[in-house]
Design a protein around this motif. Structure first.
Motif, PDB file in Angstrom:
ATOM      1  N   ASP A 281       1.433  15.943   0.860  1.00  0.00           N
ATOM      2  CA  ASP A 281       2.878  15.804   0.687  1.00  0.00           C
ATOM      3  C   ASP A 281       3.252  14.353   0.990  1.00  0.00           C
ATOM      4  O   ASP A 281       3.448  13.981   2.146  1.00  0.00           O
ATOM      5  CB  ASP A 281       3.616  16.762   1.622  1.00  0.00           C
ATOM      6  CG  ASP A 281       5.126  16.737   1.406  1.00  0.00           C
ATOM      7  OD1 ASP A 281       5.616  15.883   0.640  1.00  0.00           O
ATOM      8  OD2 ASP A 281       5.806  17.580   2.013  1.00  0.00           O
ATOM      9  N   MET A 282       3.325  13.553  -0.045  1.00  0.00           N
ATOM     10  CA  MET A 282       3.572  12.125   0.140  1.00  0.00           C
ATOM     11  C   MET A 282       4.885  11.836   0.847  1.00  0.00           C
ATOM     12  O   MET A 282       5.023  10.812   1.518  1.00  0.00           O
ATOM     13  CB  MET A 282       3.543  11.413  -1.207  1.00  0.00           C
ATOM     14  CG  MET A 282       2.158  11.324  -1.833  1.00  0.00           C
ATOM     15  SD  MET A 282       2.201  10.511  -3.450  1.00  0.00           S
ATOM     16  CE  MET A 282       2.906   8.920  -2.997  1.00  0.00           C
ATOM     17  N   SER A 283       5.859  12.739   0.724  1.00  0.00           N
ATOM     18  CA  SER A 283       7.169  12.500   1.320  1.00  0.00           C
ATOM     19  C   SER A 283       7.114  12.480   2.845  1.00  0.00           C
ATOM     20  O   SER A 283       8.045  12.013   3.501  1.00  0.00           O
ATOM     21  CB  SER A 283       8.162  13.569   0.856  1.00  0.00           C
ATOM     22  OG  SER A 283       7.825  14.841   1.392  1.00  0.00           O
TER      23      SER A 283
ATOM     24  N   THR B 138      -7.935   9.564   4.021  1.00  0.00           N
ATOM     25  CA  THR B 138      -7.791   8.347   3.225  1.00  0.00           C
ATOM     26  C   THR B 138      -6.549   8.424   2.348  1.00  0.00           C
ATOM     27  O   THR B 138      -5.813   7.436   2.211  1.00  0.00           O
ATOM     28  CB  THR B 138      -9.038   8.110   2.361  1.00  0.00           C
ATOM     29  OG1 THR B 138     -10.185   7.987   3.220  1.00  0.00           O
ATOM     30  CG2 THR B 138      -8.902   6.841   1.527  1.00  0.00           C
ATOM     31  N   MET B 139      -6.288   9.597   1.795  1.00  0.00           N
ATOM     32  CA  MET B 139      -5.087   9.751   0.970  1.00  0.00           C
ATOM     33  C   MET B 139      -3.824   9.603   1.815  1.00  0.00           C
ATOM     34  O   MET B 139      -2.833   9.014   1.375  1.00  0.00           O
ATOM     35  CB  MET B 139      -5.109  11.098   0.250  1.00  0.00           C
ATOM     36  CG  MET B 139      -6.221  11.198  -0.789  1.00  0.00           C
ATOM     37  SD  MET B 139      -6.068  12.619  -1.898  1.00  0.00           S
ATOM     38  CE  MET B 139      -6.243  13.981  -0.771  1.00  0.00           C
ATOM     39  N   GLU B 140      -3.858  10.119   3.041  1.00  0.00           N
ATOM     40  CA  GLU B 140      -2.715   9.967   3.941  1.00  0.00           C
ATOM     41  C   GLU B 140      -2.470   8.484   4.247  1.00  0.00           C
ATOM     42  O   GLU B 140      -1.319   8.031   4.313  1.00  0.00           O
ATOM     43  CB  GLU B 140      -2.957  10.741   5.231  1.00  0.00           C
ATOM     44  CG  GLU B 140      -2.954  12.247   5.049  1.00  0.00           C
ATOM     45  CD  GLU B 140      -3.308  12.997   6.316  1.00  0.00           C
ATOM     46  OE1 GLU B 140      -2.811  14.130   6.485  1.00  0.00           O
ATOM     47  OE2 GLU B 140      -4.078  12.464   7.146  1.00  0.00           O
TER      48      GLU B 140
ATOM     49  N   GLN C 295      -1.136  -3.052  -0.665  1.00  0.00           N
ATOM     50  CA  GLN C 295      -0.305  -1.937  -0.198  1.00  0.00           C
ATOM     51  C   GLN C 295       0.276  -1.159  -1.381  1.00  0.00           C
ATOM     52  O   GLN C 295       0.213   0.071  -1.428  1.00  0.00           O
ATOM     53  CB  GLN C 295       0.846  -2.467   0.657  1.00  0.00           C
ATOM     54  CG  GLN C 295       0.454  -2.900   2.059  1.00  0.00           C
ATOM     55  CD  GLN C 295       1.692  -3.197   2.882  1.00  0.00           C
ATOM     56  OE1 GLN C 295       2.455  -4.102   2.570  1.00  0.00           O
ATOM     57  NE2 GLN C 295       1.892  -2.428   3.941  1.00  0.00           N
ATOM     58  N   GLN C 296       0.834  -1.879  -2.323  1.00  0.00           N
ATOM     59  CA  GLN C 296       1.456  -1.234  -3.475  1.00  0.00           C
ATOM     60  C   GLN C 296       0.422  -0.497  -4.314  1.00  0.00           C
ATOM     61  O   GLN C 296       0.682   0.598  -4.838  1.00  0.00           O
ATOM     62  CB  GLN C 296       2.196  -2.258  -4.338  1.00  0.00           C
ATOM     63  CG  GLN C 296       3.080  -1.632  -5.416  1.00  0.00           C
ATOM     64  CD  GLN C 296       4.138  -0.704  -4.832  1.00  0.00           C
ATOM     65  OE1 GLN C 296       4.909  -1.108  -3.960  1.00  0.00           O
ATOM     66  NE2 GLN C 296       4.170   0.541  -5.291  1.00  0.00           N
ATOM     67  N   ALA C 297      -0.778  -1.066  -4.420  1.00  0.00           N
ATOM     68  CA  ALA C 297      -1.842  -0.414  -5.176  1.00  0.00           C
ATOM     69  C   ALA C 297      -2.235   0.921  -4.533  1.00  0.00           C
ATOM     70  O   ALA C 297      -2.530   1.895  -5.237  1.00  0.00           O
ATOM     71  CB  ALA C 297      -3.050  -1.332  -5.289  1.00  0.00           C
ATOM     72  N   SER C 298      -2.251   0.979  -3.195  1.00  0.00           N
ATOM     73  CA  SER C 298      -2.534   2.247  -2.525  1.00  0.00           C
ATOM     74  C   SER C 298      -1.444   3.272  -2.813  1.00  0.00           C
ATOM     75  O   SER C 298      -1.725   4.437  -3.114  1.00  0.00           O
ATOM     76  CB  SER C 298      -2.662   2.037  -1.009  1.00  0.00           C
ATOM     77  OG  SER C 298      -3.966   1.650  -0.641  1.00  0.00           O
ATOM     78  N   LEU C 299      -0.193   2.844  -2.733  1.00  0.00           N
ATOM     79  CA  LEU C 299       0.917   3.763  -3.008  1.00  0.00           C
ATOM     80  C   LEU C 299       0.871   4.267  -4.450  1.00  0.00           C
ATOM     81  O   LEU C 299       1.082   5.454  -4.721  1.00  0.00           O
ATOM     82  CB  LEU C 299       2.248   3.065  -2.734  1.00  0.00           C
ATOM     83  CG  LEU C 299       2.561   2.783  -1.260  1.00  0.00           C
ATOM     84  CD1 LEU C 299       3.785   1.890  -1.139  1.00  0.00           C
ATOM     85  CD2 LEU C 299       2.774   4.085  -0.489  1.00  0.00           C
TER      86      LEU C 299
ATOM     87  N   VAL D  13      -2.220   6.790  -5.005  1.00  0.00           N
ATOM     88  CA  VAL D  13      -2.208   8.118  -4.379  1.00  0.00           C
ATOM     89  C   VAL D  13      -1.224   9.066  -5.065  1.00  0.00           C
ATOM     90  O   VAL D  13      -1.246  10.276  -4.802  1.00  0.00           O
ATOM     91  CB  VAL D  13      -1.879   7.997  -2.869  1.00  0.00           C
ATOM     92  CG1 VAL D  13      -0.383   7.787  -2.634  1.00  0.00           C
ATOM     93  CG2 VAL D  13      -2.396   9.197  -2.088  1.00  0.00           C
ATOM     94  N   GLU D  14      -0.398   8.563  -5.951  1.00  0.00           N
ATOM     95  CA  GLU D  14       0.604   9.421  -6.591  1.00  0.00           C
ATOM     96  C   GLU D  14      -0.017  10.609  -7.316  1.00  0.00           C
ATOM     97  O   GLU D  14       0.542  11.706  -7.338  1.00  0.00           O
ATOM     98  CB  GLU D  14       1.450   8.594  -7.572  1.00  0.00           C
ATOM     99  CG  GLU D  14       2.457   7.693  -6.887  1.00  0.00           C
ATOM    100  CD  GLU D  14       3.322   6.947  -7.877  1.00  0.00           C
ATOM    101  OE1 GLU D  14       3.053   7.053  -9.104  1.00  0.00           O
ATOM    102  OE2 GLU D  14       4.266   6.268  -7.442  1.00  0.00           O
ATOM    103  N   ILE D  15      -1.193  10.399  -7.895  1.00  0.00           N
ATOM    104  CA  ILE D  15      -1.856  11.480  -8.622  1.00  0.00           C
ATOM    105  C   ILE D  15      -2.264  12.620  -7.686  1.00  0.00           C
ATOM    106  O   ILE D  15      -2.532  13.735  -8.122  1.00  0.00           O
ATOM    107  CB  ILE D  15      -3.094  10.932  -9.380  1.00  0.00           C
ATOM    108  CG1 ILE D  15      -3.614  11.954 -10.389  1.00  0.00           C
ATOM    109  CG2 ILE D  15      -4.191  10.523  -8.406  1.00  0.00           C
ATOM    110  CD1 ILE D  15      -4.715  11.433 -11.270  1.00  0.00           C
TER     111      ILE D  15
END
Length: 220
Positions: A30-32, A132-134, A190-194, A197-199
Protein backbone atom coordinates in the motif's frame (compact mmCIF):
# COMPACT_ATOMS: atom_id res chain seq x y z
CA UNK A 1 -4.21 -20.08 -13.09
CA UNK A 2 -0.83 -20.41 -11.41
CA UNK A 3 0.71 -17.22 -10.10
CA UNK A 4 3.95 -16.25 -8.39
CA UNK A 5 5.34 -12.86 -7.30
CA UNK A 6 8.06 -12.37 -9.94
CA UNK A 7 8.93 -13.29 -13.51
CA UNK A 8 12.09 -14.99 -12.26
CA UNK A 9 10.08 -17.25 -9.98
CA UNK A 10 7.62 -17.96 -12.81
CA UNK A 11 10.49 -18.95 -15.11
CA UNK A 12 11.90 -21.21 -12.39
CA UNK A 13 8.58 -23.02 -11.98
CA UNK A 14 8.13 -23.46 -15.72
CA UNK A 15 11.66 -24.84 -16.09
CA UNK A 16 11.47 -27.12 -13.05
CA UNK A 17 8.05 -28.75 -13.35
CA UNK A 18 5.74 -29.62 -16.22
CA UNK A 19 3.83 -26.36 -16.33
CA UNK A 20 3.52 -23.32 -18.56
CA UNK A 21 1.83 -19.94 -18.48
CA UNK A 22 2.75 -19.08 -14.88
CA UNK A 23 1.64 -15.50 -14.25
CA UNK A 24 3.86 -13.12 -12.24
CA UNK A 25 1.76 -10.92 -9.94
CA UNK A 26 3.43 -8.75 -7.32
CA UNK A 27 2.53 -9.31 -3.67
CA UNK A 28 1.90 -5.56 -3.64
CA UNK A 29 2.25 -2.88 -0.99
CA UNK A 30 0.00 0.00 0.00
CA UNK A 31 2.08 2.88 -1.30
CA UNK A 32 -0.15 5.43 0.42
CA UNK A 33 1.22 4.29 3.80
CA UNK A 34 4.78 5.45 3.04
CA UNK A 35 6.21 8.96 3.07
CA UNK A 36 8.97 10.10 0.74
CA UNK A 37 11.11 13.00 1.93
CA UNK A 38 12.48 14.30 -1.34
CA UNK A 39 15.90 15.92 -1.31
CA UNK A 40 19.42 15.46 0.09
CA UNK A 41 19.99 14.33 3.68
CA UNK A 42 22.06 16.06 6.35
CA UNK A 43 23.21 12.70 7.73
CA UNK A 44 24.32 9.58 5.88
CA UNK A 45 21.90 6.93 7.09
CA UNK A 46 21.97 3.40 5.71
CA UNK A 47 18.85 1.40 6.59
CA UNK A 48 18.02 -2.29 6.39
CA UNK A 49 14.61 -3.77 7.19
CA UNK A 50 14.16 -7.50 7.67
CA UNK A 51 15.02 -10.56 9.70
CA UNK A 52 18.50 -10.64 11.20
CA UNK A 53 19.26 -14.12 9.89
CA UNK A 54 22.24 -15.57 8.04
CA UNK A 55 20.75 -15.53 4.54
CA UNK A 56 20.18 -11.78 4.81
CA UNK A 57 23.97 -11.24 5.07
CA UNK A 58 23.55 -8.18 7.27
CA UNK A 59 27.17 -8.53 8.32
CA UNK A 60 28.15 -7.48 4.79
CA UNK A 61 26.26 -4.22 5.32
CA UNK A 62 28.09 -3.62 8.60
CA UNK A 63 31.49 -4.32 7.04
CA UNK A 64 30.73 -1.96 4.17
CA UNK A 65 29.55 0.76 6.55
CA UNK A 66 32.79 0.43 8.53
CA UNK A 67 34.54 1.74 5.41
CA UNK A 68 32.35 4.85 5.30
CA UNK A 69 33.45 6.83 8.41
CA UNK A 70 30.42 9.11 8.79
CA UNK A 71 27.69 6.60 7.96
CA UNK A 72 25.00 5.58 10.45
CA UNK A 73 23.36 2.16 10.09
CA UNK A 74 19.79 1.48 11.22
CA UNK A 75 18.73 -2.17 11.39
CA UNK A 76 14.98 -2.63 11.72
CA UNK A 77 14.05 -6.18 12.62
CA UNK A 78 15.17 -9.03 14.84
CA UNK A 79 16.44 -12.56 14.47
CA UNK A 80 18.80 -15.25 15.66
CA UNK A 81 21.86 -13.36 14.40
CA UNK A 82 21.25 -10.17 16.36
CA UNK A 83 23.70 -10.90 19.19
CA UNK A 84 26.38 -11.96 16.71
CA UNK A 85 25.82 -8.81 14.66
CA UNK A 86 26.09 -6.64 17.77
CA UNK A 87 29.42 -8.29 18.57
CA UNK A 88 30.52 -7.84 14.96
CA UNK A 89 29.72 -4.13 15.11
CA UNK A 90 31.88 -3.91 18.24
CA UNK A 91 34.74 -5.73 16.52
CA UNK A 92 34.50 -3.38 13.54
CA UNK A 93 34.63 -0.37 15.86
CA UNK A 94 31.29 1.00 14.66
CA UNK A 95 28.93 -0.06 17.46
CA UNK A 96 28.14 3.58 18.29
CA UNK A 97 27.09 4.11 14.67
CA UNK A 98 24.75 1.11 14.45
CA UNK A 99 21.18 1.28 15.78
CA UNK A 100 19.51 -2.08 16.45
CA UNK A 101 15.82 -1.24 16.55
CA UNK A 102 14.60 -4.83 16.88
CA UNK A 103 10.92 -5.35 16.21
CA UNK A 104 9.13 -2.05 15.80
CA UNK A 105 5.69 -0.68 15.16
CA UNK A 106 4.69 -0.01 11.56
CA UNK A 107 4.90 3.71 12.32
CA UNK A 108 8.49 3.47 13.55
CA UNK A 109 9.48 1.31 10.60
CA UNK A 110 8.07 3.86 8.15
CA UNK A 111 9.76 6.70 10.00
CA UNK A 112 13.13 4.92 9.73
CA UNK A 113 12.64 4.56 5.99
CA UNK A 114 11.60 8.19 5.57
CA UNK A 115 14.66 9.61 7.34
CA UNK A 116 17.19 7.24 5.74
CA UNK A 117 19.53 8.15 2.89
CA UNK A 118 19.73 4.73 1.24
CA UNK A 119 18.33 1.23 1.67
CA UNK A 120 20.91 -1.58 1.62
CA UNK A 121 20.12 -5.26 1.17
CA UNK A 122 22.82 -7.90 0.77
CA UNK A 123 20.44 -10.88 0.88
CA UNK A 124 20.85 -13.75 -1.57
CA UNK A 125 17.44 -15.33 -0.89
CA UNK A 126 14.77 -12.81 -1.88
CA UNK A 127 11.73 -14.10 -3.78
CA UNK A 128 10.43 -10.54 -4.15
CA UNK A 129 11.53 -8.40 -1.16
CA UNK A 130 8.62 -6.47 0.28
CA UNK A 131 11.11 -4.46 2.35
CA UNK A 132 12.85 -3.19 -0.80
CA UNK A 133 9.51 -2.15 -2.26
CA UNK A 134 8.65 -0.33 0.98
CA UNK A 135 11.96 1.53 0.75
CA UNK A 136 11.24 2.48 -2.86
CA UNK A 137 7.79 3.74 -1.85
CA UNK A 138 9.63 5.88 0.74
CA UNK A 139 11.65 7.47 -2.04
CA UNK A 140 14.95 5.79 -1.22
CA UNK A 141 17.71 4.85 -3.63
CA UNK A 142 18.50 1.14 -3.26
CA UNK A 143 21.83 -0.68 -3.09
CA UNK A 144 21.11 -4.39 -3.49
CA UNK A 145 22.85 -7.69 -4.17
CA UNK A 146 22.60 -8.78 -7.79
CA UNK A 147 20.77 -11.96 -6.79
CA UNK A 148 17.42 -13.70 -7.23
CA UNK A 149 14.57 -11.16 -7.46
CA UNK A 150 16.39 -7.98 -6.42
CA UNK A 151 17.41 -7.07 -10.01
CA UNK A 152 13.68 -6.91 -10.80
CA UNK A 153 13.44 -3.95 -8.43
CA UNK A 154 16.80 -2.22 -8.85
CA UNK A 155 18.05 -0.81 -12.12
CA UNK A 156 21.73 -0.16 -11.56
CA UNK A 157 22.51 3.49 -12.15
CA UNK A 158 18.81 4.41 -12.23
CA UNK A 159 17.18 3.99 -8.80
CA UNK A 160 20.37 2.84 -7.10
CA UNK A 161 22.97 0.17 -7.74
CA UNK A 162 23.42 -3.59 -7.79
CA UNK A 163 26.59 -5.10 -6.34
CA UNK A 164 28.24 -8.49 -6.63
CA UNK A 165 26.86 -10.69 -3.81
CA UNK A 166 29.39 -11.14 -1.04
CA UNK A 167 31.73 -8.44 -2.39
CA UNK A 168 31.95 -5.97 0.50
CA UNK A 169 34.27 -3.66 -1.44
CA UNK A 170 31.68 -3.40 -4.22
CA UNK A 171 28.88 -2.85 -1.70
CA UNK A 172 30.83 -0.07 0.04
CA UNK A 173 31.61 1.56 -3.32
CA UNK A 174 27.96 1.53 -4.37
CA UNK A 175 26.84 2.94 -1.02
CA UNK A 176 29.39 5.75 -1.36
CA UNK A 177 28.06 6.56 -4.82
CA UNK A 178 24.61 7.14 -3.40
CA UNK A 179 25.74 8.90 -0.23
CA UNK A 180 28.03 11.31 -2.15
CA UNK A 181 25.74 11.88 -5.12
CA UNK A 182 25.03 15.45 -6.16
CA UNK A 183 21.62 16.81 -5.05
CA UNK A 184 20.39 16.48 -8.65
CA UNK A 185 21.57 12.88 -8.98
CA UNK A 186 20.16 11.91 -5.59
CA UNK A 187 16.79 13.40 -6.49
CA UNK A 188 16.81 11.53 -9.80
CA UNK A 189 17.39 8.21 -8.02
CA UNK A 190 14.66 8.98 -5.49
CA UNK A 191 12.15 9.71 -8.23
CA UNK A 192 13.18 6.58 -10.13
CA UNK A 193 12.40 4.47 -7.04
CA UNK A 194 8.99 6.10 -6.67
CA UNK A 195 8.23 5.58 -10.36
CA UNK A 196 9.53 2.00 -10.33
CA UNK A 197 7.43 0.84 -7.39
CA UNK A 198 4.11 2.03 -8.82
CA UNK A 199 3.63 -1.28 -10.63
CA UNK A 200 3.66 -2.97 -7.21
CA UNK A 201 0.85 -0.93 -5.66
CA UNK A 202 -1.60 -3.23 -3.88
CA UNK A 203 -4.58 -1.87 -5.82
CA UNK A 204 -2.98 -3.04 -9.05
CA UNK A 205 -2.33 -6.47 -7.52
CA UNK A 206 -5.94 -6.79 -6.37
CA UNK A 207 -7.28 -5.69 -9.75
CA UNK A 208 -5.19 -8.37 -11.46
CA UNK A 209 -6.38 -11.15 -9.16
CA UNK A 210 -10.00 -10.04 -9.60
CA UNK A 211 -9.61 -10.24 -13.36
CA UNK A 212 -8.24 -13.78 -13.02
CA UNK A 213 -11.24 -14.85 -10.95
CA UNK A 214 -13.60 -13.31 -13.50
CA UNK A 215 -11.78 -14.93 -16.39
CA UNK A 216 -11.03 -11.55 -17.95
CA UNK A 217 -7.89 -10.94 -20.03
CA UNK A 218 -4.97 -9.45 -18.13
CA UNK A 219 -3.19 -6.27 -19.12
CA UNK A 220 0.02 -6.88 -21.01
Amino acid sequence: AVTTPTRKAADFLEQTIDISGVIPISCGIDMSQYTAEIGPREEKRIVFVGRLTSEKRVGDVLRAAARIPDAIVELVGDGDQRAALERHAEELGIRERVVFHGRTSDEDLRAALTRASVFAIASIAELQSIATMEAMASGLPIVAADAVALPHLVQSGVNGYLFEPGDVDDLADKLRRVLTASPEEYLRMQQASLDGVEIHDIERTLDTFEKLYRGEPLDA
